[in-house]
Scaffold this motif. Structure first.
Motif, short mmCIF file in Angstrom:
data_model
loop_
_atom_site.label_atom_id
_atom_site.label_comp_id
_atom_site.label_asym_id
_atom_site.label_seq_id
_atom_site.Cartn_x
_atom_site.Cartn_y
_atom_site.Cartn_z
N UNK A 1 0.83 -1.20 0.00
CA UNK A 1 0.00 0.00 0.00
C UNK A 1 0.87 1.26 0.00
N UNK B 1 0.06 5.20 1.35
CA UNK B 1 -0.86 6.10 2.02
C UNK B 1 -0.32 7.52 1.91
N UNK C 1 -0.58 11.40 3.68
CA UNK C 1 -1.01 12.13 4.87
C UNK C 1 -0.77 13.63 4.64
N UNK D 1 -3.59 18.00 7.13
CA UNK D 1 -4.77 17.77 7.97
C UNK D 1 -4.60 16.58 8.90
N UNK D 2 -3.58 15.77 8.64
CA UNK D 2 -3.25 14.60 9.47
C UNK D 2 -4.02 13.34 9.06
N UNK D 3 -5.02 13.48 8.24
CA UNK D 3 -5.81 12.32 7.85
C UNK D 3 -4.97 11.37 7.00
N UNK D 4 -5.06 10.08 7.25
CA UNK D 4 -4.37 9.06 6.46
C UNK D 4 -5.31 8.60 5.34
N UNK E 1 -5.74 6.29 1.80
CA UNK E 1 -5.21 5.22 0.96
C UNK E 1 -5.09 5.71 -0.48
N UNK F 1 3.44 7.36 2.89
CA UNK F 1 3.92 6.17 3.60
C UNK F 1 3.69 4.93 2.76
N UNK G 1 4.62 -0.12 8.41
CA UNK G 1 4.85 1.12 7.68
C UNK G 1 6.33 1.49 7.60
N UNK G 2 6.66 2.22 6.52
CA UNK G 2 7.95 2.88 6.47
C UNK G 2 7.89 4.20 7.24
N UNK G 3 9.01 4.91 7.24
CA UNK G 3 9.08 6.15 8.01
C UNK G 3 8.58 7.37 7.23
N UNK H 1 -9.87 14.79 19.94
CA UNK H 1 -8.93 15.11 18.87
C UNK H 1 -7.61 15.64 19.45
N UNK I 1 10.21 10.66 12.47
CA UNK I 1 11.35 9.77 12.26
C UNK I 1 11.06 8.30 12.47
N UNK I 2 9.87 7.99 12.97
CA UNK I 2 9.52 6.58 13.22
C UNK I 2 8.34 6.10 12.39
N UNK I 3 7.71 6.97 11.67
CA UNK I 3 6.53 6.55 10.93
C UNK I 3 5.42 6.17 11.90
N UNK I 4 4.65 5.15 11.54
CA UNK I 4 3.58 4.66 12.40
C UNK I 4 4.01 3.34 13.00
N UNK J 1 -3.34 7.03 16.23
CA UNK J 1 -4.32 6.70 15.20
C UNK J 1 -4.97 5.36 15.50
N UNK K 1 -8.60 4.85 8.50
CA UNK K 1 -8.08 5.48 9.71
C UNK K 1 -9.06 6.47 10.30
N UNK K 2 -8.99 6.60 11.60
CA UNK K 2 -9.61 7.73 12.26
C UNK K 2 -8.78 8.98 12.03
N UNK K 3 -9.26 10.10 12.54
CA UNK K 3 -8.60 11.39 12.29
C UNK K 3 -7.45 11.66 13.25
#
Lengths: 116, 112
Positions: free
Chosen positions: A35, A37, A39, A42-45, A47, A91, A106-108, B9, B40-43, B90, B103-105
């Motif tokens: 995948x 993604x 971002x 707005x912070x929303x992830x 796809x 990502x 996930x990657x960074x 939030x 630096x760490x992603x998710x 998240x 995902x949620x916000x």
């Protein structure tokens, strides 16, 4: 350990040009999905695109396409005709299907800047 | 189509306090997940659940507790918050193993 590597922390592209974001991964599994993604600030992830590992044909979604090289464990994202709205963190991730531990790794991330 | 909702939030809490982050999804998805996002760490995966009453640890579970008594809810509790738990959290869900997540916000948590 199963990992995802995005070697480009930041990239920049001019509007209307094409850019490719790199991703490599390491898994011993043969059955998985990949995948990308997006971002935005707005912070929303969101796809962007999904690729089944058993399919040789590269996935495409409008201006977004991937170059999937299974043997090399490479999964790059190409964005054509870049737009200002494409500016975001991107990502790469994969998800194995075996066992109960089916989750995304996930990657960074790569931060993409789009300039006029 | 409410989707997946996280609350609050934004949250500021003090070191040592217990705090719970809520996650609710309306699709009856089997799989639910909690990730934290740090520069630096992603998710990184904290906990996940394949179904109600089934939970398992992810990559960074220490200091966190989850429960899933109902399919639609998957709260994350920080038992005694520490500054290192300052992060964006998240929640996500998926129906099947091959699906991407929805995902949620996100919740931005600051521990002072």
């Amino acid at each position: 350990a199963q990992t995802v590597t995005q070697s480009q922390p930041e990239m920049s592209v001019q509007e209307a040009e094409t850019v490719t974001l790199s991703c490599t991964y390491d898994t011993s599994e043969s059955d998985y999905y990949l995948f990308w993604y997006k971002q935005p600030p707005s912070r929303q992830m969101i796809l962007v695109i999904r690729q089944e590992a058993y399919k040789q044909q590269n996935a495409t979604e409008n201006r977004f396409s991937v170059n999937f090289q299974k043997a090399a464990k490479s999964f790059s994202l190409k964005i054509s005709d870049s737009q200002l709205g494409d500016a975001a963190m991107y990502f790469c991730a994969y998800r194995i299907l075996t066992g109960t531990a089916s989750k995304l790794t996930f990657g960074t991330g790569t931060r993409l800047q789009v300039t006029l | 189509d409410a989707g997946i909702t996280q609350s609050p939030r934004y949250k500021i809490t003090e070191t040592g306090r217990q705090v719970t982050l809520m996650c609710h999804q309306t699709w009856s998805h089997s799989y639910m997940f909690w990730y934290r996002q740090d520069l630096g760490h992603g998710l990184r995966l904290i906990y996940y659940s394949a179904a109600a009453d089934i939970t398992d640890k992810g990559e960074v579970p220490d200091g966190y507790v989850v429960s899933r008594s109902k399919t639609e809810n998957f709260p994350l509790t920080l038992e005694s918050a520490t500054r290192s738990q300052t992060s964006v959290y998240f929640c996500a869900s998926s129906l099947n193993r091959g699906d991407g997540y929805t995902f949620g916000s996100g919740t931005r948590l600051t521990v002072v």
